[in-house]
Design a protein around this motif. Sequence first.
Motif, PDB file in Angstrom:
ATOM      1  N   VAL A  30       0.835  -1.201   0.000  1.00  0.00           N
ATOM      2  CA  VAL A  30       0.000   0.000   0.000  1.00  0.00           C
ATOM      3  C   VAL A  30       0.870   1.251   0.000  1.00  0.00           C
ATOM      4  CG1 VAL A  30      -1.657   1.367   1.341  1.00  0.00           C
ATOM      5  CG2 VAL A  30      -1.967  -1.111   1.133  1.00  0.00           C
ATOM      6  N   LEU A  31       1.895   1.278   0.868  1.00  0.00           N
ATOM      7  CA  LEU A  31       2.780   2.437   0.970  1.00  0.00           C
ATOM      8  C   LEU A  31       3.592   2.632  -0.302  1.00  0.00           C
ATOM      9  CD1 LEU A  31       4.134   4.726   2.522  1.00  0.00           C
ATOM     10  CD2 LEU A  31       5.683   3.032   3.534  1.00  0.00           C
ATOM     11  N   GLY A  32       4.152   1.538  -0.836  1.00  0.00           N
ATOM     12  CA  GLY A  32       4.942   1.643  -2.053  1.00  0.00           C
ATOM     13  C   GLY A  32       4.123   2.197  -3.205  1.00  0.00           C
ATOM     14  N   ALA A  33       2.892   1.690  -3.384  1.00  0.00           N
ATOM     15  CA  ALA A  33       2.029   2.187  -4.461  1.00  0.00           C
ATOM     16  C   ALA A  33       1.607   3.628  -4.199  1.00  0.00           C
ATOM     17  CB  ALA A  33       0.802   1.287  -4.594  1.00  0.00           C
ATOM     18  N   ALA A  34       1.399   3.971  -2.918  1.00  0.00           N
ATOM     19  CA  ALA A  34       1.015   5.346  -2.583  1.00  0.00           C
ATOM     20  C   ALA A  34       2.105   6.338  -2.971  1.00  0.00           C
ATOM     21  CB  ALA A  34       0.723   5.448  -1.084  1.00  0.00           C
ATOM     22  N   LEU A  35       3.357   5.927  -2.854  1.00  0.00           N
ATOM     23  CA  LEU A  35       4.469   6.814  -3.223  1.00  0.00           C
ATOM     24  C   LEU A  35       4.470   7.139  -4.710  1.00  0.00           C
ATOM     25  CD1 LEU A  35       7.380   5.353  -1.028  1.00  0.00           C
ATOM     26  CD2 LEU A  35       6.249   7.574  -0.768  1.00  0.00           C
ATOM     27  N   TRP A  36       3.884   6.240  -5.537  1.00  0.00           N
ATOM     28  CA  TRP A  36       3.765   6.563  -6.959  1.00  0.00           C
ATOM     29  C   TRP A  36       2.909   7.812  -7.162  1.00  0.00           C
ATOM     30  CZ3 TRP A  36       1.999   0.905  -8.307  1.00  0.00           C
ATOM     31  CH2 TRP A  36       3.073   0.027  -8.080  1.00  0.00           C
ATOM     32  N   GLY A  37       1.985   8.046  -6.235  1.00  0.00           N
ATOM     33  CA  GLY A  37       1.059   9.168  -6.365  1.00  0.00           C
ATOM     34  C   GLY A  37       1.702  10.530  -6.206  1.00  0.00           C
ATOM     35  N   VAL A  38       2.930  10.591  -5.654  1.00  0.00           N
ATOM     36  CA  VAL A  38       3.600  11.890  -5.507  1.00  0.00           C
ATOM     37  C   VAL A  38       4.363  12.265  -6.772  1.00  0.00           C
ATOM     38  CG1 VAL A  38       3.818  11.493  -3.023  1.00  0.00           C
ATOM     39  CG2 VAL A  38       5.761  10.984  -4.503  1.00  0.00           C
ATOM     40  N   ASP A  39       4.316  11.435  -7.782  1.00  0.00           N
ATOM     41  CA  ASP A  39       5.016  11.670  -9.040  1.00  0.00           C
ATOM     42  C   ASP A  39       4.748  13.059  -9.634  1.00  0.00           C
ATOM     43  OD1 ASP A  39       4.723  11.492 -12.227  1.00  0.00           O
ATOM     44  OD2 ASP A  39       6.333  10.119 -11.640  1.00  0.00           O
TER      45      ASP A  39
END
Length: 326
Positions: free
Chosen positions: A31-40
Motif C-alpha cells: 500500500v505504501l509503495g504504491a502510494a508513493l507513486w502518487g507523488v510523481d
Amino acid sequence: MSNINTGVKVKPYGSDTQASRRFKGGFWLVVLGAALWGVDPLFRVILLKNLTSAQIVLLEHIIISLIAIPVLWKNREELKGLGWNHVGALLFISWGGSALATVLFTMGLSSGNLNAVLLLQKLQPLFAIILASLLLKEKLPRHFGILLIFALAGTYLLTFGLTLPIGHWNEFIQVGSLLSLGAAALWGGSTVMGRLMVGKLKYETVTSLRFVLALPLLTVITWSEGAAWNMPAWNTGAFALVSLNLIGQALLPGLLSLLVYYKGLTTTKASVATLAELSFPMVGVLINWIVFQQIVTGPQLLGFLLIWLVLFIISRQQSEASPQLQ
C-alpha cells in the motif's frame, strides 16, 4: 511464457503468529509503495516543461541504475541460478510493466476517447487476479469478489464521479481502448511476475533488475522519439531546479517506492497486492487537491472511502490467519 512458473517455488508462509504479522505488514508495505507513486506529479510537472516523458523516464532509470548496479554486483551469486523463465519474467517486469505499458497507455490517450481509455485501464486488477490464479495457483481470500467490485467502484468514482464516461458504445471499440487494455494487462501481469521473482531473488535485487534491464529499451524509445533535449544551462538556477526534481523523481516515486513495494510483495499474494495498489489513485487525488487546488467532489470522497474500506477489510483478514501461498 505459458510455463513461466516451471521450476519456480514461491516462498510459503508459516501458520504462526509471526508469519501472520509479516503478511499483514507486507500488505501495508505494498500500500505504501504504491502510494508513493502518487507523488510523481510533484516532480513531473516541472520536468515536463523541459523534457519529454520518455526523456524523463530514461534519465530516472540512469540515475537509479547508478545505485542498482553496485547492488547487483553485490548480489551477483543470486543471478547464477536464474533460468530462461526467470529472465522472461524479469523482462516482462522491466520492459512490459515499466516501459511498454506506459507507451501503450500514452498512445491510447492520444488516439482514443479519453474516458474510455481511463475506464479500461481500471481493469488492471482483473488481469492480475487471473494471471495469479493461472501462474501462481493463488487462492483468493474470502469474499474477494465482493471486495473487488467495491474496489473497482471506488476507483471509478475517484476517476469519473457519478458521470457516465461513455456516450456511445462505438466510442468503446477503437484503437485507443485496445491500447489501454494492453497497458492494463502489462501492468497487471507485472504485479504477478514481481511476486514470482521475489520468491526467487531478494527484493532489492528484483528492484535493481527492473531498472537496469529497462535501460536498453528506454534508450531506443527515446532515440526513436527524436525530440530535442531542452535542459537549461548548467550554471543556472533553472538547471539546479530541474536537477533536484529529477533526482527527487528518481529516488522517491522511483527507487524508494519500488523497494518498499517489492519488500511487501515478498509476503503478499499478487491478487491481494493488485488491490493494495489502489492506494496510488487515492494519493493522486489527494495531491491534486492539496498541492494543485483541484476540488475533491463528494463522489470522489466516497470512492476514496470505498477503497480504504477494502484495504482495511483485507488487512483484517490477514491478521486473523496467516494464509498459505501456493
